[in-house]
Design a protein around this motif. Structure first.
Motif, PDB file in Angstrom:
ATOM      1  N   ALA A 252     -55.263  31.439  78.651  1.00  0.00           N
ATOM      2  CA  ALA A 252     -54.753  30.214  78.026  1.00  0.00           C
ATOM      3  C   ALA A 252     -55.277  29.015  78.817  1.00  0.00           C
ATOM      4  O   ALA A 252     -54.810  28.746  79.922  1.00  0.00           O
ATOM      5  CB  ALA A 252     -53.225  30.223  78.004  1.00  0.00           C
ATOM      6  N   LEU A 253     -56.277  28.304  78.243  1.00  0.00           N
ATOM      7  CA  LEU A 253     -56.890  27.163  78.918  1.00  0.00           C
ATOM      8  C   LEU A 253     -56.880  25.923  78.017  1.00  0.00           C
ATOM      9  O   LEU A 253     -57.884  25.220  77.915  1.00  0.00           O
ATOM     10  CB  LEU A 253     -58.336  27.508  79.311  1.00  0.00           C
ATOM     11  N   PRO A 254     -55.743  25.626  77.363  1.00  0.00           N
ATOM     12  CA  PRO A 254     -55.721  24.453  76.487  1.00  0.00           C
ATOM     13  C   PRO A 254     -55.925  23.165  77.276  1.00  0.00           C
ATOM     14  O   PRO A 254     -55.343  22.986  78.355  1.00  0.00           O
ATOM     15  CB  PRO A 254     -54.319  24.521  75.857  1.00  0.00           C
ATOM     16  N   GLN A 274     -57.950  25.269  72.967  1.00  0.00           N
ATOM     17  CA  GLN A 274     -57.536  24.169  72.092  1.00  0.00           C
ATOM     18  C   GLN A 274     -57.557  22.858  72.863  1.00  0.00           C
ATOM     19  O   GLN A 274     -57.045  22.767  73.986  1.00  0.00           O
ATOM     20  CB  GLN A 274     -56.149  24.445  71.535  1.00  0.00           C
ATOM     21  N   GLN A 275     -58.203  21.848  72.300  1.00  0.00           N
ATOM     22  CA  GLN A 275     -58.328  20.503  72.884  1.00  0.00           C
ATOM     23  C   GLN A 275     -59.101  20.515  74.205  1.00  0.00           C
ATOM     24  O   GLN A 275     -59.038  19.550  74.964  1.00  0.00           O
ATOM     25  CB  GLN A 275     -56.950  19.868  73.098  1.00  0.00           C
ATOM     26  N   ALA A 276     -59.844  21.582  74.478  1.00  0.00           N
ATOM     27  CA  ALA A 276     -60.629  21.641  75.718  1.00  0.00           C
ATOM     28  C   ALA A 276     -61.837  20.709  75.625  1.00  0.00           C
ATOM     29  O   ALA A 276     -62.349  20.421  74.538  1.00  0.00           O
ATOM     30  CB  ALA A 276     -61.087  23.065  75.978  1.00  0.00           C
ATOM     31  N   LYS A 277     -62.293  20.252  76.782  1.00  0.00           N
ATOM     32  CA  LYS A 277     -63.470  19.390  76.854  1.00  0.00           C
ATOM     33  C   LYS A 277     -64.678  20.269  77.197  1.00  0.00           C
ATOM     34  O   LYS A 277     -64.790  20.767  78.316  1.00  0.00           O
ATOM     35  CB  LYS A 277     -63.267  18.318  77.917  1.00  0.00           C
ATOM     36  N   LEU A 278     -65.558  20.440  76.211  1.00  0.00           N
ATOM     37  CA  LEU A 278     -66.727  21.306  76.376  1.00  0.00           C
ATOM     38  C   LEU A 278     -68.016  20.539  76.096  1.00  0.00           C
ATOM     39  O   LEU A 278     -69.047  21.157  75.810  1.00  0.00           O
ATOM     40  CB  LEU A 278     -66.615  22.513  75.436  1.00  0.00           C
ATOM     41  N   GLY A 279     -67.956  19.231  76.225  1.00  0.00           N
ATOM     42  CA  GLY A 279     -69.137  18.415  75.979  1.00  0.00           C
ATOM     43  C   GLY A 279     -70.269  18.784  76.928  1.00  0.00           C
ATOM     44  O   GLY A 279     -70.078  18.850  78.144  1.00  0.00           O
ATOM     45  N   ARG A 280     -71.457  19.052  76.359  1.00  0.00           N
ATOM     46  CA  ARG A 280     -72.667  19.373  77.114  1.00  0.00           C
ATOM     47  C   ARG A 280     -72.503  20.622  77.988  1.00  0.00           C
ATOM     48  O   ARG A 280     -73.221  20.804  78.967  1.00  0.00           O
ATOM     49  CB  ARG A 280     -73.095  18.174  77.968  1.00  0.00           C
ATOM     50  N   ALA A 281     -71.546  21.470  77.620  1.00  0.00           N
ATOM     51  CA  ALA A 281     -71.370  22.728  78.360  1.00  0.00           C
ATOM     52  C   ALA A 281     -72.417  23.733  77.907  1.00  0.00           C
ATOM     53  O   ALA A 281     -72.862  23.735  76.773  1.00  0.00           O
ATOM     54  CB  ALA A 281     -69.968  23.292  78.125  1.00  0.00           C
ATOM     55  N   GLY A 282     -72.825  24.606  78.845  1.00  0.00           N
ATOM     56  CA  GLY A 282     -73.766  25.662  78.521  1.00  0.00           C
ATOM     57  C   GLY A 282     -73.036  26.908  78.044  1.00  0.00           C
ATOM     58  O   GLY A 282     -72.389  27.589  78.850  1.00  0.00           O
ATOM     59  N   ALA A 291     -61.920  32.912  69.409  1.00  0.00           N
ATOM     60  CA  ALA A 291     -61.422  31.899  70.343  1.00  0.00           C
ATOM     61  C   ALA A 291     -60.778  30.749  69.574  1.00  0.00           C
ATOM     62  O   ALA A 291     -61.141  30.450  68.438  1.00  0.00           O
ATOM     63  CB  ALA A 291     -62.560  31.380  71.220  1.00  0.00           C
ATOM     64  N   ASP A 292     -59.800  30.105  70.201  1.00  0.00           N
ATOM     65  CA  ASP A 292     -59.116  28.955  69.597  1.00  0.00           C
ATOM     66  C   ASP A 292     -59.775  27.680  70.111  1.00  0.00           C
ATOM     67  O   ASP A 292     -59.563  27.272  71.252  1.00  0.00           O
ATOM     68  CB  ASP A 292     -57.626  28.979  69.966  1.00  0.00           C
ATOM     69  N   LEU A 293     -60.611  27.065  69.260  1.00  0.00           N
ATOM     70  CA  LEU A 293     -61.327  25.851  69.636  1.00  0.00           C
ATOM     71  C   LEU A 293     -60.871  24.655  68.796  1.00  0.00           C
ATOM     72  O   LEU A 293     -61.613  23.686  68.639  1.00  0.00           O
ATOM     73  CB  LEU A 293     -62.834  26.060  69.454  1.00  0.00           C
ATOM     74  N   ARG A 294     -59.647  24.720  68.300  1.00  0.00           N
ATOM     75  CA  ARG A 294     -59.141  23.616  67.512  1.00  0.00           C
ATOM     76  C   ARG A 294     -59.063  22.337  68.351  1.00  0.00           C
ATOM     77  O   ARG A 294     -58.544  22.355  69.464  1.00  0.00           O
ATOM     78  CB  ARG A 294     -57.761  23.953  66.945  1.00  0.00           C
TER      79      ARG A 294
END
Length: 315
Positions: A252-254, A274-282, A291-294
């Motif tokens: 759980a890494l919201p 959910q609500q994670a910051k994945l900008g420019r992630a590899g 996965a929950d990427l809402r």
């Protein structure tokens, strides 16, 4: 007179008969009303009985559902408590101070640092018999001069300067013994040296021909961080972390900050991001199935060859 009396008697009898007929009709009408009311009462009684039976069945079903929910909550609470205890035990073990004697050279570090090496992970799992010698050190029968830069790698993920007489190829070969992931081309960077306020490493002893890639965090590190962050209430910040191939499935890494992180090949199946910051992630070749990427920020993320079956993106 007698005839007159007879006529009067007949008239009186006719009047009585007519009155009796009226009363009989009235009585019969009342009986009919009673029959209707009795049938209505029977119908209402049956309706009440059916309502009561339905209510009893609903109450019984609700009790079963509540019992099952209570059992599930108890199981979840027990599992969370066990996870917390495991995380605390792991954290205590990771903070354990360790002194190594590598070929006569002594090094002080912690278990968490040593567990960057699979060699030490396997060694720790075999520490049922106390490996500490009479001098209070754990003896490793290898070259201490070669171990020094490897310890620096496990601590910082890079090497600044090699000891005199030690080549990059020597370190790369020793890294294979300690099972540290070695990749060509990226350990010492001039930009990082400048950031640290030092001159770029150059000349004799510089590590320029190879680089060692060590993950910043493992799954265990993430779980320990979750345990420290108020039971996962505060989102974790792993911005720019290298976690290639790390198993983060079902965690759980919201709201976690994973922008610029290297998660290539990572296992993220069923992970709550959910609500994670994945900008420019590899995220190339990462497993993102289910996965929950809402509401997650995926701006400019590298998703080449990533598996994203049944991923949740709406919301």
């Amino acid at each position: 007179d007698v005839a007159h009396q007879c006529l009067a008697a007949e008239a009186a009898a006719a009047g009585l008969t007519q009155a009796s007929q009226g009363e009989l009709e009235h009585v019969q009408s009342g009986v009919g009303d009673l029959d209707v009311r009795e049938q209505r009462l029977v119908d209402q009684t049956e309706e009440v009985r059916l309502l009561r039976e339905n209510a009893e069945r609903a109450i019984a079903a609700e009790r079963v559902e509540l019992k099952n929910a209570r059992r599930q909550l108890d199981a979840d609470a027990a599992r969370m408590e066990q996870t917390r205890q495991d995380a605390e035990a792991t954290l205590r073990a990771a903070r354990r101070h360790v002194t190594l004697n590598v070929g006569g050279d002594k090094f002080e570090t912690t278990l968490s640092t040593l567990k960057q090496s699979k060699y030490f992970v396997d060694l720790c799992s075999a520490w049922h018999a106390d490996p500490v010698g009479d001098d209070g050190c754990i003896f490793i029968d290898r070259d201490g001069a070669l171990f020094a830069p490897l310890l620096e790698i496990m601590r910082y993920g890079r090497i600044r300067r090699l000891p005199a007489g030690v080549t990059a190829e020597d370190v790369a070969q020793e890294a294979r013994f300690y099972q540290i992931n070695v990749e060509r081309g990226c350990a010492v960077r001039e930009d990082q040296a400048a950031v640290d306020g030092e001159a770029p490493v150059q000349g004799e002893g510089a590590v320029a021909s190879f680089g060692v890639v060590v993950n910043d965090w493992s799954r265990r590190d993430v779980i320990e961080a979750l345990a420290r962050s108020s039971g996962g209430v505060n989102p974790l910040s792993m911005r720019g972390f290298v976690m290639r191939g790390v198993n983060l499935a079902s965690l759980a890494l919201p709201g976690a900050d994973l922008s610029l992180a290297d998660l290539s090949g990572a296992a993220l199946r069923l992970t709550n991001l959910q609500q994670a910051k994945l900008g420019r992630a590899g995220l190339s070749s990462a497993d993102l199935r289910e996965a929950d990427l809402r509401e997650a920020d995926l701006g400019q993320a590298d998703l080449r060859d990533a598996r994203a079956d049944d991923v949740s993106l709406q919301g």
